[in-house]
Write a protein that holds these residues in place. Sequence first.
Motif, PDB file in Angstrom:
ATOM      1  N   LYS A  13     -30.818  64.993 -20.575  1.00 58.83           N
ATOM      2  CA  LYS A  13     -31.278  66.074 -21.071  1.00 58.83           C
ATOM      3  C   LYS A  13     -31.926  66.107 -22.375  1.00 58.83           C
ATOM      4  O   LYS A  13     -31.415  65.441 -23.165  1.00 58.83           O
ATOM      5  CB  LYS A  13     -30.342  67.365 -20.908  1.00 58.83           C
ATOM      6  N   ASP A  14     -33.049  66.866 -22.736  1.00 53.38           N
ATOM      7  CA  ASP A  14     -33.681  67.053 -24.071  1.00 53.38           C
ATOM      8  C   ASP A  14     -32.693  67.509 -24.908  1.00 53.38           C
ATOM      9  O   ASP A  14     -32.394  68.770 -24.603  1.00 53.38           O
ATOM     10  CB  ASP A  14     -35.193  67.694 -23.753  1.00 53.38           C
ATOM     11  N   PHE A  15     -32.615  67.066 -26.342  1.00 57.21           N
ATOM     12  CA  PHE A  15     -32.031  67.669 -27.145  1.00 57.21           C
ATOM     13  C   PHE A  15     -32.849  67.470 -28.449  1.00 57.21           C
ATOM     14  O   PHE A  15     -32.983  66.492 -28.860  1.00 57.21           O
ATOM     15  CB  PHE A  15     -30.629  67.134 -27.252  1.00 57.21           C
ATOM     16  N   SER A  16     -33.101  68.540 -29.133  1.00 59.89           N
ATOM     17  CA  SER A  16     -34.048  68.374 -30.302  1.00 59.89           C
ATOM     18  C   SER A  16     -33.598  69.162 -31.421  1.00 59.89           C
ATOM     19  O   SER A  16     -32.707  69.908 -31.534  1.00 59.89           O
ATOM     20  CB  SER A  16     -35.439  69.367 -30.022  1.00 59.89           C
ATOM     21  N   MET A  52     -21.382  61.872 -12.228  1.00 62.55           N
ATOM     22  CA  MET A  52     -21.547  61.507 -13.266  1.00 62.55           C
ATOM     23  C   MET A  52     -23.310  60.697 -13.286  1.00 62.55           C
ATOM     24  O   MET A  52     -24.120  61.092 -13.875  1.00 62.55           O
ATOM     25  CB  MET A  52     -20.657  60.526 -13.715  1.00 62.55           C
ATOM     26  N   VAL A  53     -23.328  60.142 -12.199  1.00 67.80           N
ATOM     27  CA  VAL A  53     -24.434  59.448 -11.673  1.00 67.80           C
ATOM     28  C   VAL A  53     -25.688  60.504 -11.583  1.00 67.80           C
ATOM     29  O   VAL A  53     -26.516  60.429 -12.146  1.00 67.80           O
ATOM     30  CB  VAL A  53     -24.471  58.433 -10.616  1.00 67.80           C
ATOM     31  N   HIS A  54     -25.308  61.528 -10.467  1.00 69.53           N
ATOM     32  CA  HIS A  54     -26.377  62.397 -10.138  1.00 69.53           C
ATOM     33  C   HIS A  54     -26.706  63.495 -11.149  1.00 69.53           C
ATOM     34  O   HIS A  54     -27.916  63.798 -11.636  1.00 69.53           O
ATOM     35  CB  HIS A  54     -25.863  63.185  -8.742  1.00 69.53           C
ATOM     36  N   ILE A  55     -25.550  64.190 -11.820  1.00 72.85           N
ATOM     37  CA  ILE A  55     -25.791  65.134 -12.841  1.00 72.85           C
ATOM     38  C   ILE A  55     -26.371  64.620 -14.140  1.00 72.85           C
ATOM     39  O   ILE A  55     -27.045  65.248 -14.748  1.00 72.85           O
ATOM     40  CB  ILE A  55     -24.582  66.233 -12.905  1.00 72.85           C
ATOM     41  N   PHE A  56     -25.891  63.375 -14.663  1.00 70.82           N
ATOM     42  CA  PHE A  56     -26.237  62.926 -15.848  1.00 70.82           C
ATOM     43  C   PHE A  56     -26.968  61.713 -16.159  1.00 70.82           C
ATOM     44  O   PHE A  56     -26.712  61.286 -17.205  1.00 70.82           O
ATOM     45  CB  PHE A  56     -24.526  62.944 -16.842  1.00 70.82           C
ATOM     46  N   GLN A  76     -13.373  43.395 -13.318  1.00 63.84           N
ATOM     47  CA  GLN A  76     -12.709  43.458 -12.147  1.00 63.84           C
ATOM     48  C   GLN A  76     -12.088  44.904 -11.883  1.00 63.84           C
ATOM     49  O   GLN A  76     -11.544  45.290 -11.132  1.00 63.84           O
ATOM     50  CB  GLN A  76     -11.493  42.716 -12.167  1.00 63.84           C
ATOM     51  N   SER A  77     -13.028  46.061 -12.328  1.00 63.70           N
ATOM     52  CA  SER A  77     -12.734  47.333 -11.981  1.00 63.70           C
ATOM     53  C   SER A  77     -13.112  47.845 -10.606  1.00 63.70           C
ATOM     54  O   SER A  77     -14.211  47.020 -10.135  1.00 63.70           O
ATOM     55  CB  SER A  77     -13.470  48.121 -12.874  1.00 63.70           C
ATOM     56  N   ASP A  78     -12.804  48.787 -10.015  1.00 63.35           N
ATOM     57  CA  ASP A  78     -13.207  49.291  -8.752  1.00 63.35           C
ATOM     58  C   ASP A  78     -14.742  49.986  -8.851  1.00 63.35           C
ATOM     59  O   ASP A  78     -15.386  49.728  -8.021  1.00 63.35           O
ATOM     60  CB  ASP A  78     -12.419  50.015  -7.966  1.00 63.35           C
ATOM     61  N   ILE A  79     -14.793  50.711  -9.909  1.00 62.88           N
ATOM     62  CA  ILE A  79     -16.079  51.402 -10.154  1.00 62.88           C
ATOM     63  C   ILE A  79     -16.323  51.257 -11.676  1.00 62.88           C
ATOM     64  O   ILE A  79     -15.598  51.279 -12.706  1.00 62.88           O
ATOM     65  CB  ILE A  79     -15.891  53.090  -9.994  1.00 62.88           C
ATOM     66  N   SER A  80     -17.738  51.141 -11.903  1.00 58.75           N
ATOM     67  CA  SER A  80     -18.174  51.164 -13.362  1.00 58.75           C
ATOM     68  C   SER A  80     -19.440  51.915 -13.222  1.00 58.75           C
ATOM     69  O   SER A  80     -20.530  51.515 -12.756  1.00 58.75           O
ATOM     70  CB  SER A  80     -18.620  49.581 -13.924  1.00 58.75           C
ATOM     71  N   VAL A  81     -19.363  52.731 -14.191  1.00 61.50           N
ATOM     72  CA  VAL A  81     -20.577  53.649 -14.335  1.00 61.50           C
ATOM     73  C   VAL A  81     -20.935  53.796 -15.951  1.00 61.50           C
ATOM     74  O   VAL A  81     -20.276  53.976 -16.845  1.00 61.50           O
ATOM     75  CB  VAL A  81     -20.229  55.099 -13.915  1.00 61.50           C
ATOM     76  N   VAL A  82     -22.551  53.511 -16.062  1.00 60.32           N
ATOM     77  CA  VAL A  82     -22.830  53.680 -17.505  1.00 60.32           C
ATOM     78  C   VAL A  82     -23.751  54.932 -17.702  1.00 60.32           C
ATOM     79  O   VAL A  82     -24.385  55.419 -16.936  1.00 60.32           O
ATOM     80  CB  VAL A  82     -23.816  52.489 -17.853  1.00 60.32           C
TER      81      VAL A  82
END
Length: 275
Positions: A109-112, A187-191, A201-207
């Motif tokens: 999202k834009d932040f100025s 997290m993936v869709h909204i942000f 070796q994690s089950d899920i990794s999100v950046v």
Amino acid sequence: MKRKPENALEIFQLLEKSNCRKCGEKTCLAFAGAVFTGQRKLCECPRLSRDVIERYSLEPDDRNIFEQDREKSLKNLQSEVVHLDFAQAAERTGAQFSGDKLTLKILGKDFSVNTKGELFADIHINPWVAIPFLNYILHGQGLPVSGRWVSFRELKKGREWYPLFRKRCEEPLKRLADIHTDLFDDMVHIFSGRQVDQQFQSDISVVLHPLPKVPIMICYWSPEEGLGSSLNIFFDETADRNLDIGSIFTLGTGLAQMFTNIVLRHGFTKTISSE
Ligand code: SF4
């Protein structure tokens, strides 16, 4: 002994969750949020026992001092912006400079900020976003992301801050991930996050990208064979030069609080009421 709830979720868990409205709020969740932000007192829920109220009441003065400190830091940073070379800062930080505004993407999202230090955003301007944003454009070195992930403890001064970071950020996020299986999809869709190949070796990794040159990676290990779940957050090894450790801490804890509020509003109430 008195305990201070660390977040709105902890307060919510103390409540009856009946949404009876006797406190004047529409839901127990709204009440929990208002208590956490200091607008209401725990004792205003007539359904709570005296014992719980006494054990968990917040000290309003402590919260006020904390809020005042944040307000003061924000004002100081805004007055520093007036002296900033915007063209140079845009080049260094990966921001857009147009008209009198410097704009960055925060979680997509834009932040100025303008040359007078005034802030503008597509999202609500919380101090937990505004303070790291201003520190990043004022003092960040703007190093390119290296692609090498390190733990919070490995960042400069990270070791001292880690116990609190673990308590305020990693533990609440782990509790959320345990009960709300869609957390990482949200997290993936909204942000504008990105699920990546499983790391460490994690089950899920999100950046996620709270700031353009300060990505974070959240790794979650599901429970198995008597072992509990776990969650750790990793940073690019350049993070401590692109942002000060206090701001990295603030971003992490702010994110954990925001996700808690979102899950409480949209998902967790459902989980609780169907139990
Ligand atoms: S917080 Fe207490 S009074 Fe308010 S709705 Fe929930 S149970 Fe009812």
